[in-house]
Design a protein around this motif. Structure first.
Motif, PDB file in Angstrom:
ATOM      1  N   LYS A   1     -22.128 -20.595  14.807  1.00 54.07           N
ATOM      2  CA  LYS A   1     -20.921 -20.757  15.599  1.00 54.07           C
ATOM      3  C   LYS A   1     -20.253 -19.404  15.808  1.00 54.07           C
ATOM      4  O   LYS A   1     -20.535 -18.436  15.115  1.00 54.07           O
ATOM      5  N   ALA A   2     -19.366 -19.358  16.772  1.00 52.91           N
ATOM      6  CA  ALA A   2     -18.587 -18.149  17.034  1.00 52.91           C
ATOM      7  C   ALA A   2     -17.164 -18.401  16.562  1.00 52.91           C
ATOM      8  O   ALA A   2     -16.600 -19.461  16.789  1.00 52.91           O
ATOM      9  N   GLU A   3     -16.610 -17.435  15.883  1.00 48.92           N
ATOM     10  CA  GLU A   3     -15.254 -17.553  15.363  1.00 48.92           C
ATOM     11  C   GLU A   3     -14.404 -16.447  15.980  1.00 48.92           C
ATOM     12  O   GLU A   3     -14.749 -15.285  15.919  1.00 48.92           O
ATOM     13  N   VAL A   4     -13.313 -16.838  16.580  1.00 48.54           N
ATOM     14  CA  VAL A   4     -12.407 -15.882  17.200  1.00 48.54           C
ATOM     15  C   VAL A   4     -11.113 -15.891  16.422  1.00 48.54           C
ATOM     16  O   VAL A   4     -10.501 -16.935  16.213  1.00 48.54           O
ATOM     17  N   ILE A   5     -10.703 -14.711  15.962  1.00 43.92           N
ATOM     18  CA  ILE A   5      -9.464 -14.586  15.195  1.00 43.92           C
ATOM     19  C   ILE A   5      -8.466 -13.847  16.076  1.00 43.92           C
ATOM     20  O   ILE A   5      -8.677 -12.701  16.450  1.00 43.92           O
ATOM     21  N   VAL A   6      -7.394 -14.521  16.411  1.00 40.67           N
ATOM     22  CA  VAL A   6      -6.362 -13.949  17.254  1.00 40.67           C
ATOM     23  C   VAL A   6      -5.092 -13.820  16.444  1.00 40.67           C
ATOM     24  O   VAL A   6      -4.596 -14.812  15.916  1.00 40.67           O
ATOM     25  N   PRO A   7      -4.557 -12.617  16.297  1.00 40.34           N
ATOM     26  CA  PRO A   7      -3.324 -12.461  15.531  1.00 40.34           C
ATOM     27  C   PRO A   7      -2.151 -13.111  16.261  1.00 40.34           C
ATOM     28  O   PRO A   7      -2.054 -13.056  17.475  1.00 40.34           O
ATOM     29  N   ASP A   8      -1.290 -13.768  15.493  1.00 43.13           N
ATOM     30  CA  ASP A   8      -0.093 -14.361  16.070  1.00 43.13           C
ATOM     31  C   ASP A   8       1.096 -14.048  15.176  1.00 43.13           C
ATOM     32  O   ASP A   8       0.984 -13.325  14.199  1.00 43.13           O
ATOM     33  N   ASP A   9       2.228 -14.605  15.497  1.00 39.84           N
ATOM     34  CA  ASP A   9       3.449 -14.284  14.761  1.00 39.84           C
ATOM     35  C   ASP A   9       3.450 -14.828  13.340  1.00 39.84           C
ATOM     36  O   ASP A   9       4.115 -14.298  12.462  1.00 39.84           O
ATOM     37  N   THR A  10       2.713 -15.894  13.070  1.00 40.60           N
ATOM     38  CA  THR A  10       2.739 -16.524  11.743  1.00 40.60           C
ATOM     39  C   THR A  10       1.695 -15.928  10.812  1.00 40.60           C
ATOM     40  O   THR A  10       1.595 -16.336   9.667  1.00 40.60           O
ATOM     41  N   ASP A  11       0.893 -14.987  11.288  1.00 40.46           N
ATOM     42  CA  ASP A  11      -0.147 -14.324  10.486  1.00 40.46           C
ATOM     43  C   ASP A  11      -1.189 -15.291   9.949  1.00 40.46           C
ATOM     44  O   ASP A  11      -1.762 -15.068   8.894  1.00 40.46           O
ATOM     45  N   THR A  12      -1.431 -16.408  10.631  1.00 41.71           N
ATOM     46  CA  THR A  12      -2.517 -17.308  10.240  1.00 41.71           C
ATOM     47  C   THR A  12      -3.568 -17.250  11.326  1.00 41.71           C
ATOM     48  O   THR A  12      -3.281 -17.474  12.503  1.00 41.71           O
ATOM     49  N   PRO A  13      -4.826 -16.951  10.956  1.00 34.30           N
ATOM     50  CA  PRO A  13      -5.880 -16.848  11.960  1.00 34.30           C
ATOM     51  C   PRO A  13      -6.241 -18.224  12.513  1.00 34.30           C
ATOM     52  O   PRO A  13      -6.258 -19.218  11.796  1.00 34.30           O
ATOM     53  N   ALA A  14      -6.526 -18.282  13.789  1.00 35.32           N
ATOM     54  CA  ALA A  14      -6.935 -19.516  14.437  1.00 35.32           C
ATOM     55  C   ALA A  14      -8.431 -19.491  14.611  1.00 35.32           C
ATOM     56  O   ALA A  14      -8.989 -18.540  15.158  1.00 35.32           O
ATOM     57  N   ALA A  15      -9.123 -20.504  14.124  1.00 34.81           N
ATOM     58  CA  ALA A  15     -10.581 -20.576  14.230  1.00 34.81           C
ATOM     59  C   ALA A  15     -10.937 -21.550  15.325  1.00 34.81           C
ATOM     60  O   ALA A  15     -10.344 -22.597  15.465  1.00 34.81           O
ATOM     61  N   SER A  16     -11.965 -21.191  16.114  1.00 31.58           N
ATOM     62  CA  SER A  16     -12.419 -22.079  17.196  1.00 31.58           C
ATOM     63  C   SER A  16     -13.672 -22.788  16.769  1.00 31.58           C
ATOM     64  O   SER A  16     -14.521 -22.292  16.154  1.00 31.58           O
TER      65      SER A  16
END
Length: 92
Positions: A77-92
């Motif tokens: 699988k491909a995992e994309v980590i996008v930084p946001d304001d809450t500092d929790t990475p979002a996994a796709s």
């Protein structure tokens, strides 16, 4: 006796040749003064000049302190980590 005509060096910029300077400044969207300063600083290699212009434009495009999202690819699988304001990475 026939002599071979000397071929110009294709990867070096001759600052005394107005046609070469005009072509390079037009292609890289630089002024002749900017090109002369760059040649004085890094040399007359067209590849090095092109690389320097690309790096300068990339540095201007990305403001200091900006975060670029990281992408991790695994076999399944491909995992994309996008930084946001809450500092929790979002996994796709």
């Amino acid at each position: 006796m026939r002599r071979a005509r000397i071929q110009p060096t294709r990867n070096k910029l001759d600052m005394t040749d107005e046609a070469q300077v005009r072509v390079v400044t037009k292609r890289l969207k630089l002024s002749p003064d900017e090109l002369a300063e760059m040649v004085g600083r890094i040399g007359n290699s067209i590849a090095a000049i092109n690389k320097e212009v690309t790096q300068q434009r990339a540095a201007k495009a990305a403001p200091a302190g900006s975060v670029i999202a990281s992408v991790t690819v695994t076999e399944t699988k491909a995992e994309v980590i996008v930084p946001d304001d809450t500092d929790t990475p979002a996994a796709s």
